[in-house]
Write an enzyme that holds these catalytic residues in place. Structure first.
Site, PDB file in Angstrom:
ATOM      1  N   GLU A  13       0.845  -1.206   0.000  1.00 28.45           N
ATOM      2  CA  GLU A  13       0.000   0.000   0.000  1.00 28.45           C
ATOM      3  C   GLU A  13       0.872   1.245   0.000  1.00 28.45           C
ATOM      4  O   GLU A  13       0.621   2.205  -0.715  1.00 28.45           O
ATOM      5  CB  GLU A  13      -0.854   0.065   1.268  1.00 28.45           C
ATOM      6  CG  GLU A  13      -1.937  -0.947   1.375  1.00 28.45           C
ATOM      7  CD  GLU A  13      -2.596  -0.834   2.744  1.00 28.45           C
ATOM      8  OE1 GLU A  13      -3.792  -0.599   2.783  1.00 28.45           O
ATOM      9  OE2 GLU A  13      -1.903  -0.978   3.766  1.00 28.45           O
ATOM     10  N   ILE A 186      -6.395 -13.219  13.816  1.00 26.59           N
ATOM     11  CA  ILE A 186      -7.532 -14.110  14.113  1.00 26.59           C
ATOM     12  C   ILE A 186      -7.767 -14.983  12.876  1.00 26.59           C
ATOM     13  O   ILE A 186      -8.124 -14.482  11.813  1.00 26.59           O
ATOM     14  CB  ILE A 186      -8.806 -13.294  14.451  1.00 26.59           C
ATOM     15  CG1 ILE A 186      -8.533 -12.322  15.617  1.00 26.59           C
ATOM     16  CG2 ILE A 186      -9.984 -14.213  14.764  1.00 26.59           C
ATOM     17  CD1 ILE A 186      -8.268 -12.947  16.959  1.00 26.59           C
ATOM     18  N   MET A 207      -4.847  -5.331  13.974  1.00 26.36           N
ATOM     19  CA  MET A 207      -3.810  -5.427  15.002  1.00 26.36           C
ATOM     20  C   MET A 207      -3.194  -4.081  15.412  1.00 26.36           C
ATOM     21  O   MET A 207      -2.198  -4.079  16.120  1.00 26.36           O
ATOM     22  CB  MET A 207      -2.714  -6.396  14.519  1.00 26.36           C
ATOM     23  CG  MET A 207      -3.259  -7.789  14.231  1.00 26.36           C
ATOM     24  SD  MET A 207      -2.058  -8.957  13.584  1.00 26.36           S
ATOM     25  CE  MET A 207      -1.012  -9.197  15.011  1.00 26.36           C
ATOM     26  N   GLU A 208      -3.744  -2.970  14.945  1.00 23.96           N
ATOM     27  CA  GLU A 208      -3.105  -1.674  15.237  1.00 23.96           C
ATOM     28  C   GLU A 208      -4.058  -0.532  15.593  1.00 23.96           C
ATOM     29  O   GLU A 208      -3.708   0.342  16.407  1.00 23.96           O
ATOM     30  CB  GLU A 208      -2.276  -1.197  14.019  1.00 23.96           C
ATOM     31  CG  GLU A 208      -1.126  -2.076  13.610  1.00 23.96           C
ATOM     32  CD  GLU A 208      -1.545  -3.218  12.704  1.00 23.96           C
ATOM     33  OE1 GLU A 208      -2.648  -3.141  12.114  1.00 23.96           O
ATOM     34  OE2 GLU A 208      -0.804  -4.210  12.591  1.00 23.96           O
ATOM     35  N   ASP A 231     -10.307 -10.861   4.674  1.00 20.49           N
ATOM     36  CA  ASP A 231     -10.601 -12.260   5.047  1.00 20.49           C
ATOM     37  C   ASP A 231     -11.713 -12.236   6.091  1.00 20.49           C
ATOM     38  O   ASP A 231     -12.101 -11.163   6.564  1.00 20.49           O
ATOM     39  CB  ASP A 231      -9.335 -12.929   5.619  1.00 20.49           C
ATOM     40  CG  ASP A 231      -8.785 -12.147   6.816  1.00 20.49           C
ATOM     41  OD1 ASP A 231      -7.870 -11.352   6.620  1.00 20.49           O
ATOM     42  OD2 ASP A 231      -9.314 -12.294   7.935  1.00 20.49           O
TER      43      ASP A 231
HETATM   44  N1  ADE Z   1      -5.717  -8.205   9.461  1.00 21.71           N
HETATM   45  C1  ADE Z   1      -6.280  -8.765   8.369  1.00 21.71           C
HETATM   46  N2  ADE Z   1      -6.939  -9.890   8.680  1.00 21.71           N
HETATM   47  C2  ADE Z   1      -6.799 -10.043  10.017  1.00 21.71           C
HETATM   48  C3  ADE Z   1      -7.219 -11.024  10.926  1.00 21.71           C
HETATM   49  N3  ADE Z   1      -7.933 -12.074  10.512  1.00 21.71           N
HETATM   50  N4  ADE Z   1      -6.882 -10.887  12.240  1.00 21.71           N
HETATM   51  C4  ADE Z   1      -6.142  -9.821  12.642  1.00 21.71           C
HETATM   52  N5  ADE Z   1      -5.693  -8.880  11.818  1.00 21.71           N
HETATM   53  C5  ADE Z   1      -6.023  -8.975  10.517  1.00 21.71           C
END
Ligand code: ADE
Length: 264
Positions: A13, A186, A207-208, A231
């Site tokens: 990105e 996850i 995660m941020e 996802d």
């Molecule tokens: N970023 C993208 N997919 C994620 C997931 N499944 N868990 C945590 N961070 C993510």
């Protein structure tokens, strides 16, 4: 002076944005490359967040204290939580929460000790501008492919149309709501179902974001967060993730950030 920080979660990105930076200057600081310059006539600083809450909090603090960012826009991918959130959708955070914060019984579950809160709201006006940028990009995707792809917006719209088609994701939507963050990728049906049960309003997990929101709260800096759903945070998550970033996510960031910068 206004200086807009664009914080990306993925190198792909960031690279897409960096290519269009006017008068680029790279400053290496604390193991991070901060790219300053102009895009669409706006003073910007681009940087990779790095992964996880602590890394993202350090990056955010440096942006504010050292690089004098006056607004922060975060762009990255996330896992979708709940049936209504699909791969390819765009989620704009109205607020963020750390799903792995738990100092119970000293403090309520999810509450950040000594802050008296678990939820950190984003900036209403900046998020509204980001939402409008996302909606305009979505409208462009639904139209016939642009013929002249000399400019960055049309080139990224065309690439997005092709990527979404290739991955079988024809009708993405723009959503706004709660995004949750924690130091875990996850990637199981069970973990995703647990999150949904414990935090029913969550639309996406990453995660941020909530760490960035906490730092922005500390310094009173406007923040907007965009996450593209890569996802469903289930057993397939790691497979979908990489393919999605390459084919779709980086073009979304480019198209949306360019559109947003023309509005600010
Ligand atoms: N970023 C993208 N997919 C994620 C997931 N499944 N868990 C945590 N961070 C993510």
């Amino acid at each position: 002076m206004t200086r807009i920080a664009i914080v990306a979660a993925m190198a792909q990105e960031l690279n897409g944005l960096k290519e269009h930076l006017i008068n680029p200057i790279c400053t290496r600081y604390a193991g991070r490359d901060f790219w300053s310059g102009q895009i669409n006539g706006k003073e910007v600083v681009l940087v990779l967040a790095k992964i996880g809450k602590v890394a993202a909090a350090t990056t955010t603090t440096l942006l504010i204290q050292h690089f004098k960012a006056t607004q922060i826009v975060f762009t990255g991918v996330a896992g979708g939580i709940g049936a209504k959130v699909k791969v390819g959708d765009l989620v704009i955070a109205s607020e963020l929460l750390q799903h792995d914060m738990n100092a119970y019984p000293l403090f309520p579950v999810y509450e950040i000790p000594l802050y008296g809160r678990s939820h950190f709201p984003t900036h209403a006006n900046l998020s509204f501008a980001l939402q409008n940028a996302c909606e305009q990009v979505m409208q462009a995707i639904q139209k016939s492919p642009p013929k002249n792809t000399n400019n960055i917006s049309d080139a990224s719209i065309l690439a997005l149309q092709q990527g979404l088609l290739e991955l079988g994701l024809p009708q993405p939507q723009v959503l706004s709501g709660l995004i949750v963050s924690g130091d875990q990728f996850i990637a199981s049906q069970q973990a995703s179902a647990d999150l949904q049960k414990n935090i029913p309003f969550a639309l996406a997990v990453e995660m941020e974001g909530a760490a960035v929101a906490q730092v922005c709260h500390d310094f009173n800096i406007p923040l907007a967060v965009l996450r593209v759903i890569s996802d469903k945070a289930d057993d397939q998550a790691h497979l979908d993730f990489n393919r999605f970033i390459e084919k779709v996510a980086c073009f979304y960031s480019q198209a949306v950030v360019f559109n947003l910068l023309s509005r600010l």
